[in-house]
Scaffold this motif. Structure first.
Motif, PDB file in Angstrom:
ATOM      1  N   ILE A   1      92.467  65.297  14.366  1.00 20.27           N
ATOM      2  CA  ILE A   1      92.159  66.737  14.416  1.00 20.27           C
ATOM      3  C   ILE A   1      91.540  66.957  15.853  1.00 20.27           C
ATOM      4  CG2 ILE A   1      91.110  67.006  12.189  1.00 20.27           C
ATOM      5  CD1 ILE A   1      88.493  66.995  13.222  1.00 20.27           C
ATOM      6  N   ARG A   2      92.065  68.237  16.455  1.00 21.92           N
ATOM      7  CA  ARG A   2      91.611  68.795  17.643  1.00 21.92           C
ATOM      8  C   ARG A   2      90.302  69.181  17.594  1.00 21.92           C
ATOM      9  NH1 ARG A   2      96.209  68.670  21.226  1.00 21.92           N
ATOM     10  NH2 ARG A   2      98.153  68.846  20.008  1.00 21.92           N
ATOM     11  N   LEU A   3      89.377  68.637  18.438  1.00 26.95           N
ATOM     12  CA  LEU A   3      88.011  68.950  18.321  1.00 26.95           C
ATOM     13  C   LEU A   3      87.657  70.515  18.595  1.00 26.95           C
ATOM     14  CD1 LEU A   3      86.249  65.828  19.309  1.00 26.95           C
ATOM     15  CD2 LEU A   3      86.614  66.766  16.977  1.00 26.95           C
ATOM     16  N   PHE A   4      88.548  70.923  19.898  1.00 26.12           N
ATOM     17  CA  PHE A   4      88.425  72.188  20.460  1.00 26.12           C
ATOM     18  C   PHE A   4      89.866  72.830  20.436  1.00 26.12           C
ATOM     19  CE2 PHE A   4      85.082  69.614  22.272  1.00 26.12           C
ATOM     20  CZ  PHE A   4      83.838  70.069  21.563  1.00 26.12           C
ATOM     21  N   PRO A   5      90.485  73.090  19.357  1.00 24.40           N
ATOM     22  CA  PRO A   5      91.997  73.378  19.263  1.00 24.40           C
ATOM     23  C   PRO A   5      92.276  74.701  20.134  1.00 24.40           C
ATOM     24  CG  PRO A   5      90.849  73.857  17.244  1.00 24.40           C
ATOM     25  CD  PRO A   5      90.092  73.044  17.969  1.00 24.40           C
ATOM     26  N   LEU A   6      91.503  75.588  20.153  1.00 22.21           N
ATOM     27  CA  LEU A   6      91.643  76.753  21.139  1.00 22.21           C
ATOM     28  C   LEU A   6      91.220  76.969  22.392  1.00 22.21           C
ATOM     29  CD1 LEU A   6      90.963  79.249  17.877  1.00 22.21           C
ATOM     30  CD2 LEU A   6      93.308  78.460  19.115  1.00 22.21           C
ATOM     31  N   THR A   7      90.222  76.264  22.646  1.00 23.28           N
ATOM     32  CA  THR A   7      89.698  76.225  24.050  1.00 23.28           C
ATOM     33  C   THR A   7      89.982  75.010  24.880  1.00 23.28           C
ATOM     34  OG1 THR A   7      87.523  75.203  23.162  1.00 23.28           O
ATOM     35  CG2 THR A   7      87.504  77.509  23.539  1.00 23.28           C
ATOM     36  N   GLU A   8      90.244  74.018  24.189  1.00 22.49           N
ATOM     37  CA  GLU A   8      90.772  72.593  25.001  1.00 22.49           C
ATOM     38  C   GLU A   8      91.621  72.051  24.175  1.00 22.49           C
ATOM     39  OE1 GLU A   8      89.567  71.140  27.774  1.00 22.49           O
ATOM     40  OE2 GLU A   8      88.287  72.534  28.272  1.00 22.49           O
ATOM     41  N   PRO A   9      92.909  72.588  23.850  1.00 26.81           N
ATOM     42  CA  PRO A   9      93.839  72.098  22.989  1.00 26.81           C
ATOM     43  C   PRO A   9      94.652  70.681  23.643  1.00 26.81           C
ATOM     44  CG  PRO A   9      94.771  73.878  24.090  1.00 26.81           C
ATOM     45  CD  PRO A   9      93.348  73.844  24.553  1.00 26.81           C
ATOM     46  N   ALA A  10      94.402  70.443  24.987  1.00 26.35           N
ATOM     47  CA  ALA A  10      95.105  69.192  25.492  1.00 26.35           C
ATOM     48  C   ALA A  10      94.031  68.251  25.736  1.00 26.35           C
ATOM     49  CB  ALA A  10      95.383  69.666  27.014  1.00 26.35           C
ATOM     50  N   HIS A  11      92.603  68.170  25.168  1.00 28.71           N
ATOM     51  CA  HIS A  11      91.734  67.269  25.389  1.00 28.71           C
ATOM     52  C   HIS A  11      91.145  66.962  23.915  1.00 28.71           C
ATOM     53  CE1 HIS A  11      92.294  68.363  29.411  1.00 28.71           C
ATOM     54  NE2 HIS A  11      92.082  67.019  29.618  1.00 28.71           N
ATOM     55  N   TRP A  12      90.341  65.917  23.736  1.00 36.23           N
ATOM     56  CA  TRP A  12      89.305  65.769  22.737  1.00 36.23           C
ATOM     57  C   TRP A  12      89.949  65.742  21.217  1.00 36.23           C
ATOM     58  CZ3 TRP A  12      85.236  63.420  24.281  1.00 36.23           C
ATOM     59  CH2 TRP A  12      84.602  63.627  25.699  1.00 36.23           C
ATOM     60  N   VAL A  13      90.660  64.663  20.902  1.00 32.55           N
ATOM     61  CA  VAL A  13      91.292  64.560  19.733  1.00 32.55           C
ATOM     62  C   VAL A  13      90.334  63.517  18.896  1.00 32.55           C
ATOM     63  CG1 VAL A  13      93.278  64.026  18.329  1.00 32.55           C
ATOM     64  CG2 VAL A  13      93.526  65.013  20.633  1.00 32.55           C
ATOM     65  N   SER A  14      90.078  63.761  17.605  1.00 31.77           N
ATOM     66  CA  SER A  14      89.238  62.835  16.901  1.00 31.77           C
ATOM     67  C   SER A  14      90.249  62.196  15.839  1.00 31.77           C
ATOM     68  CB  SER A  14      88.029  63.429  16.331  1.00 31.77           C
ATOM     69  OG  SER A  14      87.087  62.460  15.385  1.00 31.77           O
ATOM     70  N   ILE A  15      90.169  60.931  15.260  1.00 33.11           N
ATOM     71  CA  ILE A  15      90.877  60.477  14.119  1.00 33.11           C
ATOM     72  C   ILE A  15      89.846  60.084  13.311  1.00 33.11           C
ATOM     73  CG2 ILE A  15      92.380  58.566  13.526  1.00 33.11           C
ATOM     74  CD1 ILE A  15      93.582  60.175  16.022  1.00 33.11           C
ATOM     75  N   LEU A  16      90.193  60.857  12.017  1.00 36.07           N
ATOM     76  CA  LEU A  16      89.285  60.607  10.800  1.00 36.07           C
ATOM     77  C   LEU A  16      89.767  59.784   9.796  1.00 36.07           C
ATOM     78  CD1 LEU A  16      88.067  64.011  10.635  1.00 36.07           C
ATOM     79  CD2 LEU A  16      87.070  62.276  12.046  1.00 36.07           C
ATOM     80  N   ASP A  17      88.789  59.138   8.863  1.00 40.40           N
ATOM     81  CA  ASP A  17      89.280  58.249   7.880  1.00 40.40           C
ATOM     82  C   ASP A  17      89.293  59.176   6.787  1.00 40.40           C
ATOM     83  OD1 ASP A  17      86.725  58.225   7.147  1.00 40.40           O
ATOM     84  OD2 ASP A  17      86.226  56.219   7.560  1.00 40.40           O
ATOM     85  N   ALA A  18      89.428  58.664   5.558  1.00 38.37           N
ATOM     86  CA  ALA A  18      89.538  59.365   4.327  1.00 38.37           C
ATOM     87  C   ALA A  18      88.584  60.161   3.798  1.00 38.37           C
ATOM     88  CB  ALA A  18      90.106  58.498   3.223  1.00 38.37           C
ATOM     89  N   LYS A  19      87.355  59.649   4.452  1.00 39.23           N
ATOM     90  CA  LYS A  19      85.862  59.978   4.105  1.00 39.23           C
ATOM     91  C   LYS A  19      85.501  60.800   5.143  1.00 39.23           C
ATOM     92  CE  LYS A  19      84.374  55.942   1.585  1.00 39.23           C
ATOM     93  NZ  LYS A  19      83.392  54.715   1.618  1.00 39.23           N
TER      94      LYS A  19
END
Length: 140
Positions: free
Chosen positions: A16-34
């Motif tokens: 998921i992009r943590l800041f998809p509208l304000t920082e779309p090129a930075h800060w991506v988190s990878i989450l598990d099923a929980k």
């Protein structure tokens, strides 16, 4: 991050992009099923080419943010407002529940969240045609 590709191939993992509208090129988190974070990537451009390609492909499956090019009509509906718009992906209709579904991002940008949770982006109001701007002027 040599294991990023294998992490992204796991069935219940989602980026998921943590800041998809304000920082779309930075800060991506990878989450598990929980929903627990496995890894957070501050700058995906620093990944090697194969990791970046795998991350981009995974994000493309998850993120869908049409860009509004023209607002054709906004009409009152029993439970909100129906919008007919032209986007970068074609003409579409959607319903918003209240004016609170439209948020200013500053700099003449708007995000509109429809009843189903889809986000629509207006990247720069001044780039829209005059009729579209008039329809949106109450929101910015």
């Amino acid at each position: 991050m040599t294991d990023l590709i294998s992490i992204l191939q796991q069935p219940d993992v989602r980026p998921i992009r943590l800041f998809p509208l304000t920082e779309p090129a930075h800060w991506v988190s990878i989450l598990d099923a929980k929903g627990q974070e496995i890894v957070c990537i501050e700058d995906p451009t620093k990944l090697d080419a194969s990791e970046r390609a795998a991350l981009d492909a995974a994000l493309a499956k998850r993120h869908f943010v049409p860009v509004i090019r023209r607002v054709l009509t906004i009409t009152r509906a029993p439970d909100g407002f129906d919008w007919l718009v032209e986007t970068d992906r074609g003409t579409t209709t959607f319903r918003i529940e209240t004016d609170e579904s439209i948020q200013s991002l500053g700099g003449g940008r708007l995000v509109i969240i429809d009843k189903l949770g889809t986000r629509y982006l207006v990247p720069k109001i001044t780039d829209l045609d005059r009729d579209s701007r008039r329809k949106l002027e109450r929101y910015y």
